[in-house]
Design an enzyme around this catalytic site. Structure first.
Site, PDB file in Angstrom:
ATOM      1  N   LYS A 173       0.807  -1.108  -0.003  1.00  0.00           N
ATOM      2  CA  LYS A 173       0.000   0.096   0.117  1.00  0.00           C
ATOM      3  C   LYS A 173       0.818   1.336  -0.188  1.00  0.00           C
ATOM      4  CE  LYS A 173      -3.237  -2.924   0.005  1.00  0.00           C
ATOM      5  NZ  LYS A 173      -4.274  -3.227   1.183  1.00  0.00           N
TER       6      LYS A 173
HETATM    7  C1  LIG Z   1      -5.370  -4.507   1.548  1.00  0.00           C
HETATM    8  C2  LIG Z   1      -6.639  -4.368   1.503  1.00  0.00           C
HETATM    9  C3  LIG Z   1      -7.514  -4.789   2.714  1.00  0.00           C
HETATM   10  C4  LIG Z   1      -6.725  -5.573   3.848  1.00  0.00           C
HETATM   11  O1  LIG Z   1      -5.699  -4.946   4.514  1.00  0.00           O
HETATM   12  P1  LIG Z   1      -4.752  -5.779   5.243  1.00  0.00           P
HETATM   13  O2  LIG Z   1      -4.110  -4.561   5.805  1.00  0.00           O
HETATM   14  O3  LIG Z   1      -4.026  -6.493   4.387  1.00  0.00           O
HETATM   15  O4  LIG Z   1      -5.878  -6.374   6.354  1.00  0.00           O
HETATM   16  C5  LIG Z   1      -8.734  -4.456   2.617  1.00  0.00           C
HETATM   17  N1  LIG Z   1      -9.438  -4.029   1.488  1.00  0.00           N
HETATM   18  C6  LIG Z   1      -8.403  -3.579   0.285  1.00  0.00           C
HETATM   19  C7  LIG Z   1      -9.394  -3.016  -0.617  1.00  0.00           C
HETATM   20  C8  LIG Z   1      -7.213  -3.778   0.490  1.00  0.00           C
HETATM   21  O5  LIG Z   1      -6.679  -3.622  -0.767  1.00  0.00           O
END
Ligand SMILES: *Cc1c(COP(=O)(O)O)cnc(C)c1O
Length: 379
Positions: free
Chosen positions: A181
């Protein structure tokens, strides 16, 4: 191999983390509070609550919204499983509304999916492009629904001049700090809100539903050791080790976003004559480019699988976002959903491919990707 995404960590980040290791607080302490304040200020929200993952953030947002067994929550099929699973964690039923060509939930499909049991809607800013928030907000107000933005792709995105996370058109906004991210804490997440009431619920549920403030006890405190568990919460806390990394990463966020947008710009200029649908800004929304997801046009003479394979042969590891959630075996078996339910999302899945997109890509890397994609269409 050039991957589709990767973290960007420098010496400053490493120093920030090792400083915490020498201090008094390893779990939730002053760094978490500092990270929350800096994050809330950056996105333009009143409150921010740091948690252990984006998934934990989604779960707590559902509980704080009062989602219960028997409720329905409208979600998008074009996302990571966690975007719909959080509704199941709360004992409620996810209802899938189909998407539009951008990959974002279609507001008219949301309006059609509303029933007397609908409690909330959790749209995703797919790839980093803000969804049509004004339309969703109008539907939510009409039917009394809570809006939770899943902004795990959209830190740094903007909608009608407001940064994503400001909650101008929603009740809560959820972020993830997974390494792919915009900024990372290893694992981690954040919820922003402008509601004092939601903020308090989120803080309580993050740490076992335990209350330590004298003024909130149901009876007079018998002594300094006393606390009350007033709700069934979890251990979804973020550590100071993670928050120190998050704070250090947040300082670089404007640079990261500019780099992502510059890479997108070069891709889009280079690919404009290929048989690809390209991502981009809309008149009201500024793209945050978590993903640079292209869609292979029907007339391309090459399908998505061929493109994926030809890129892999040239050292480019692209990825597919996403296999629609409603087609996953668990959903088919337990919720009775399946192929055919959301035709636009299913067509999107069959044609989409995410090309490498992260701030650490050098200009040479970007050239390599452009050359590989161009070659793939030439063969
Ligand atoms: C990455 C992601 C999540 C989950 O996040 P984590 O930190 O991996 O638990 C949820 N929704 C979307 C759209 C994501 O890209």
């Amino acid at each position: 191999m050039i991957p589709y995404a990767r973290q960007t960590i420098d010496e400053e980040d490493i120093k920030a983390v090792t400083e915490v290791l020498k201090g008094d607080y390893l779990t939730t302490g002053p760094k978490v509070a500092e990270f929350e304040q800096a994050f809330a200020a950056w996105v333009g929200a009143k409150y921010a609550v740091a948690v252990s993952s984006g998934t934990a953030a989604l779960h707590l947002a559902c509980l704080a919204a009062g989602i219960n067994p028997g409720d329905e929550v409208i979600v998008t099929p074009m996302s990571f499983a966690a975007s719909a699973n959080c509704v199941l964690y709360a004992g409620a039923r996810p209802v899938f509304a189909d998407i539009e060509s951008t990959g974002n939930i279609d507001p008219s499909q949301v309006e059609q999916a509303v029933t007397s049991s609908t409690k909330a809607v959790i749209p995703v800013h797919y790839g980093g492009l803000p969804f049509r928030m004004e339309e969703i907000s109008r539907t939510a107000q009409k039917h009394g629904l809570t809006v939770v933005e899943d902004a795990c792709h959209a830190l740094g995105g903007e909608y009608r001049g407001s940064r994503i996370g400001s909650c101008r058109y929603s009740d809560m906004t959820v972020f993830s700090f997974h390494p792919v991210k915009h900024i990372t804490t290893g694992e981690g997440g954040m919820i922003t809100t402008n509601s004092q009431e939601l903020y308090q619920k989120l803080v309580d549920l993050r740490s076992h539903g335990i209350v330590r403030e004298l003024s909130r006890f149901e009876k007079e405190s018998p002594g300094g050791w006393y606390y009350e568990m007033q709700d069934l919460g979890f251990n979804y806390r973020m550590s100071d080790i993670q928050a120190a990394l998050g704070l250090s990463q947040l300082k670089k966020l404007p640079r990261f976003i500019n780099r992502r947008r510059a890479i997108a710009d070069r891709y889009s200029k280079s690919f404009k004559n290929l048989a690809l649908e390209l991502p981009g800004d809309t008149p009201e929304a500024k793209h945050a480019y978590h993903l640079y997801a292209v869609k292979v046009k029907a007339e391309a003479g090459i399908d998505r699988k061929k493109l994926y394979e030809r890129l892999k042969e040239q050292g480019i590891l692209a990825q597919v976002h996403y296999i629609p959630i409603h087609t996953m075996p668990y959903y088919r078996q337990n919720l009775g959903t399946g192929w055919g339910d959301c035709p636009v999302a299913e067509d999107h899945y069959h044609r989409v491919l995410s090309l490498p997109m992260y701030p650490g890509l050098t200009d040479d890397d970007v050239d390599r990707v452009i050359e590989a994609v161009t070659n793939a269409f030439r063969i």
